[in-house]
Each structure stands twice: as structure tokens, then as C-alpha cells.
Enzyme design. Structure first.
Site, PDB file in Angstrom:
ATOM      1  N   ASN A 107       0.860  -1.190   0.000  1.00  0.00           N
ATOM      2  CA  ASN A 107       0.000   0.000   0.000  1.00  0.00           C
ATOM      3  C   ASN A 107       0.888   1.229   0.000  1.00  0.00           C
ATOM      4  OD1 ASN A 107      -2.420   1.581   0.265  1.00  0.00           O
ATOM      5  ND2 ASN A 107      -1.924   1.848   2.439  1.00  0.00           N
ATOM      6  N   HIS A 109       0.918   5.218   1.310  1.00  0.00           N
ATOM      7  CA  HIS A 109       0.226   6.104   2.250  1.00  0.00           C
ATOM      8  C   HIS A 109       0.943   7.459   2.236  1.00  0.00           C
ATOM      9  CE1 HIS A 109      -2.287   7.107   5.657  1.00  0.00           C
ATOM     10  NE2 HIS A 109      -1.226   7.655   6.220  1.00  0.00           N
ATOM     11  N   SER A 136       5.018   6.875   2.148  1.00  0.00           N
ATOM     12  CA  SER A 136       5.524   5.562   2.554  1.00  0.00           C
ATOM     13  C   SER A 136       4.852   4.459   1.747  1.00  0.00           C
ATOM     14  CB  SER A 136       5.211   5.291   4.038  1.00  0.00           C
ATOM     15  OG  SER A 136       5.635   6.351   4.858  1.00  0.00           O
TER      16      SER A 136
HETATM   17  C1  GRF Z   1      -2.664   8.905  -2.679  1.00  0.00           C
HETATM   18  O1  GRF Z   1      -2.282  10.076  -2.000  1.00  0.00           O
HETATM   19  C2  GRF Z   1      -2.354   7.695  -1.856  1.00  0.00           C
HETATM   20  O2  GRF Z   1      -1.211   7.830  -1.079  1.00  0.00           O
HETATM   21  C3  GRF Z   1      -3.557   7.603  -0.966  1.00  0.00           C
HETATM   22  O3  GRF Z   1      -4.646   7.982  -1.770  1.00  0.00           O
HETATM   23  C4  GRF Z   1      -4.183   8.806  -2.827  1.00  0.00           C
HETATM   24  C5  GRF Z   1      -4.595   8.140  -4.096  1.00  0.00           C
HETATM   25  O4  GRF Z   1      -4.348   8.926  -5.233  1.00  0.00           O
HETATM   26  N1  GRF Z   1      -3.658   6.273  -0.396  1.00  0.00           N
HETATM   27  P1  GRF Z   1      -4.446   8.284  -6.676  1.00  0.00           P
HETATM   28  O5  GRF Z   1      -5.818   7.658  -6.802  1.00  0.00           O
HETATM   29  O6  GRF Z   1      -3.349   7.283  -6.815  1.00  0.00           O
HETATM   30  O7  GRF Z   1      -4.282   9.442  -7.623  1.00  0.00           O
END
Ligand code: GRF
Length: 201
Positions: A107, A109, A136
Site C-alpha cells: 500500500n 500512504h 511511505s
Molecule cells: C494517494 O495520495 C495515496 O497515497 C492515498 O490515496 C491517494 C490516491 O491517489 N492512499 P491516486 O488515486 O493514486 O491518484
């Protein structure tokens, strides 16, 4: 042999795009074989289509978490996925699903974990008044945003930042961090062992 990767999304899919772009390099050790979205209106589905990648919608509506996860699991296994990347995937996965993909589930984050797990990350970072945030990539464990970190990068918080300006600065880093982390895991250079992310000898 390239690792077969599936990407789970719920929305915009800009991180999916960064993985699609990275995977175009002949020496990238992973190939995206499937994109799953739990929302039919996710913009990321169009990105998959444009790239010629198989995509499907598995809706979470009207079913238990376990039933939803079982449906995704079946789609992932049917596609021959060996690794799964969550990229803006907004559902919490059941313990059973997470255990089934242990060490093969990543994942991204938008914070410097273990700080600022959960949602409203950039708002909370600004409220806390810290000088740095970050991005991360971590192995997924049953506890939310608590898995061992594979790669992370610091991002400065600037005076006058809004959640949007900070999110944009962090996102630019996410877009290079996720492909780099996926490369490490796909090449077997980092793996999950007894709850720790370990470097291969
Ligand atoms: C990103 O900031 C990711 O870290 C978080 O949600 C957002 C998703 O953006 N989990 P995208 O859909 O990849 O443009």
C-alpha cells in the site's frame, strides 16, 4: 520472469498511472495484469483501458466485507496475480484477505509512517505543525497503515501550505516511490519476514 501484479483502486488512479508508466521499461521486474476498482466511476479505470490492461469492477455495495474480499481474491487468482498493490484503494480489507496475500500486498500512504495513519492526513499534518511529512510504501498487515515500511521519503512542509498544496508535493514523491518500492519487492530484494521488512542478503 516478470512478476504479475494487480492494482486495486477506488478513484483518480495517479499512482496506478505511475506504476503503468514504470512497467513500460523493459527491465522493470513487474507486469500489471489486472486493475480492480470497487467504484464504477473511478477515473483510474480509464487509465487501465488506455494502457490496454484488463480492468474490472468489484463493487463492495450490498455485501459483507468477507464476500467482497472473496470476490476480489477470486479475480486476482484468476488473473494469475502474484503481487497486489493498493493505490488509493479506499476499503479496509478483512484479516483473512490480508493473511492470504501476506508479504505480497503493498500500500502507499501519504505520510511518513508510523506518523499520521488513517484519513485526512494532510489536514492533520498541518494542524500538528510539523516541519516534514512524506510518503511511505508498506507491506499490508491487518492493522490499518501499520505494516512494515518498504520505502519512504521525506517531504518538507512549507509555511502557508494548504492541504492541497502539501498533497500535491507529497503526490509527486509518491509517483516515484511506488514504482521503486514495487521494483524492490518484485526483485525479491525486500521481503516480509516475521513481521519485518528485510533486505535480501
Ligand atoms: C494517494 O495520495 C495515496 O497515497 C492515498 O490515496 C491517494 C490516491 O491517489 N492512499 P491516486 O488515486 O493514486 O491518484
Amino acid at each position: 520472469m516478470k512478476k504479475q501484479v494487480a492494482v486495486l483502486i477506488s478513484g483518480r488512479g495517479s499512482n496506478l498511472q505511475s506504476l503503468i508508466d514504470a512497467a513500460r521499461a523493459p527491465d522493470f521486474p513487474a507486469r500489471i495484469v489486472l486493475v480492480i476498482s470497487n467504484r464504477e466511476d473511478a477515473a483510474g479505470l480509464q487509465r487501465a483501458k488506455t494502457a490496454g490492461i484488463a480492468a474490472c469492477i468489484v463493487s463492495h455495495r450490498g455485501k459483507t466485507r468477507e464476500a467482497f474480499d472473496a470476490e476480489m481474491d477470486a479475480a486476482l487468482r484468476a488473473a494469475g496475480a502474484e503481487l497486489v498493490c493498493l493505490a488509493g484503494f479506499m476499503r479496509i480489507l478483512s484479516d483473512g484477505f490480508v493473511r492470504g496475500w501476506e508479504g505480497r500486498l503493498l500500500n502507499i500512504h501519504p505520510s511518513l509512517l508510523p506518523d499520521f495513519k488513517g484519513t485526512r492526513v494532510h489536514e492533520r499534518v498541518l494542524e500538528a505543525g510539523v516541519s516534514h511529512s512524506g510518503a511511505s510504501v508498506h507491506f499490508v498487515v491487518p492493522e490499518l497503515d501499520a505494516g512494515p515500511v518498504v520505502a519512504q521519503e521525506k517531504v518538507p512542509v512549507h509555511p502557508g501550505d494548504t492541504p492541497e498544496s502539501l498533497a500535491a508535493r507529497v503526490l509527486a514523491v509518491e509517483h516515484r516511490l511506488y514504482p521503486a518500492a514495487l521494483r524492490l519487492v518484485a526483485e525479491g530484494k525486500v521481503r516480509l519476514e516475521k513481521g519485518f521488512a528485510v533486505l535480501a542478503d
